[in-house]
Design a protein around this motif. Structure first.
Motif, short mmCIF file in Angstrom:
data_model
loop_
_atom_site.label_atom_id
_atom_site.label_comp_id
_atom_site.label_asym_id
_atom_site.label_seq_id
_atom_site.Cartn_x
_atom_site.Cartn_y
_atom_site.Cartn_z
N ALA A 57 1.22 -0.68 0.28
CA ALA A 57 -0.01 -0.37 -0.44
C ALA A 57 0.92 1.06 -0.31
N GLU A 58 2.24 1.30 -0.05
CA GLU A 58 3.03 2.49 0.45
C GLU A 58 3.51 2.65 -0.80
N ALA A 59 3.11 2.02 -1.86
CA ALA A 59 4.08 2.30 -2.65
C ALA A 59 2.83 2.80 -3.61
N VAL A 60 1.28 2.61 -3.49
CA VAL A 60 0.65 3.27 -3.79
C VAL A 60 0.03 4.45 -3.41
N LEU A 131 -1.51 0.29 -15.57
CA LEU A 131 -1.15 1.84 -14.84
C LEU A 131 -0.90 2.27 -13.62
N ILE A 132 0.17 3.09 -13.91
CA ILE A 132 0.32 2.97 -12.28
C ILE A 132 -0.62 3.81 -11.40
N PRO A 133 -0.53 3.94 -10.19
CA PRO A 133 -1.57 4.40 -9.54
C PRO A 133 -2.08 6.50 -10.06
N ILE A 240 9.37 12.25 -9.32
CA ILE A 240 10.62 10.55 -10.07
C ILE A 240 9.34 9.56 -8.98
N LEU A 241 9.21 8.85 -9.98
CA LEU A 241 8.39 8.17 -8.81
C LEU A 241 9.64 6.96 -8.43
N PRO A 242 9.16 6.08 -7.30
CA PRO A 242 9.41 4.48 -6.82
C PRO A 242 9.48 3.51 -7.39
N ASN A 243 11.20 3.39 -7.53
CA ASN A 243 11.22 2.05 -7.88
C ASN A 243 12.06 1.23 -7.38
N PRO A 244 12.10 0.11 -6.71
CA PRO A 244 12.62 -0.97 -5.66
C PRO A 244 13.64 -2.07 -6.63
N THR A 245 12.56 -2.60 -7.85
CA THR A 245 12.67 -3.51 -8.51
C THR A 245 14.00 -3.43 -9.95
N TYR A 246 14.73 -2.79 -10.11
CA TYR A 246 15.96 -2.69 -11.02
C TYR A 246 16.35 -1.15 -10.88
N GLY A 247 17.58 -0.91 -11.20
CA GLY A 247 18.87 0.16 -11.63
C GLY A 247 19.83 0.64 -11.21
#
Length: 265
Positions: A57-60, A131-133, A240-247
């Motif tokens: 829910a924090e990502a949303v 879609l991103i919320p 900037i949007l959060p993305n902890p999956t790659y980078g």
């Protein structure tokens, strides 16, 4: 003695064959190798980041918060812009406007390292991103304000038809060949193309090089310094949007506390 020896030898041979058969059959099966063993899977390190991105829910909350901030900043930028100028915003797609976490989750489940991006072509053609919320409301609002929206992504030009169709199916406004700029020239050149006949009010992305080419070849430490130098742009010109999956950060070493581990036991 001969009659007693023959049955004993037979029993011994049966036991040996049985042990060999057990050893051969106790190894990994073809199905095991196909699906991967989660305990020994090299890609299991990705699980927590993908789980956070997809399920928390924090990502949303953060995604919606960012798009809410972007809406207010865009309203102000449009109000402050001189009349008669062509106004534009530029946005990344993956993990900024659209969510590809189902692909990443599938690859993890199959013990496949998605960071090689060899499953991405199939995803561009046949995948089902969402879609991103907050994205739909923001881009619809920009469209209503008369702002040109440029979707600038490193999705492949070879799959242009499928990529444009995906954006249209998701209901994103201005999703056409003119407004979708895919991989080919660096993003800096595509940004310059937009700026050649527009006032660029805002950029959105999940990676720092979505905003400025200076981030692209910089080390993580250099990127942190560039963030500090450009602090005033974040939250107004850069969203900037959060993305902890790659980078770029994913290969960095952790900074550890040097004290020994002491538990409550």
């Amino acid at each position: 003695m001969k009659k007693a020896f023959v049955p004993a030898l037979t029993i011994l041979l049966v036991l040996i064959i049985g042990v060999i058969g057990y050893i051969l059959n106790s190894g990994p099966t073809a199905d095991d190798e196909a699906t991967g063993d989660s305990d020994s899977c090299d890609v299991s390190d990705y699980t927590m980041g993908v789980k956070w991105q997809q399920q928390s829910a924090e990502a949303v909350a953060l995604q919606g918060q960012t798009y809410g901030m972007a809406t207010r900043a865009l309203d102000k930028a449009v109000a402050d812009a001189p009349e008669g100028e062509g106004l534009a915003i530029m946005t990344d797609l993956d993990e900024t406007a659209i969510d590809n976490s189902k692909l990443l989750a599938r690859d993890i489940a199959e013990c496949h390292d998605f960071s090689g991006w060899d499953t991405w072509d199939d995803w561009e053609k046949n995948g089902e991103p969402t879609l991103i919320p907050g994205a739909a409301e923001f881009f619809d609002h920009a469209d209503e304000l008369g702002v040109d929206i440029y979707y600038v992504s490193d999705r492949t030009e070879e799959n242009r038809a499928e990529n444009v169709a995906t954006l249209a199916q998701l209901g994103l406004p201005q999703a056409d060949d003119e407004h979708v700029l895919l991989l080919g020239p660096p993003k800096a050149e595509r940004r310059a193309q937009v700026e050649s006949d527009h006032t660029l009010l805002m950029q959105l992305g999940d990676s720092l090089h979505d905003f400025d080419g200076a981030f692209a070849d910089a080390s993580v430490e250099e990127q942190r310094e560039l963030v500090e130098k450009n602090r005033a742009k974040f939250g107004s010109e850069w969203m900037i949007l959060p993305n902890p999956t790659y980078g770029d950060w994913s290969e960095s070493d952790l900074d550890e506390w040097k004290a020994p581990v002491r538990t409550d036991d």
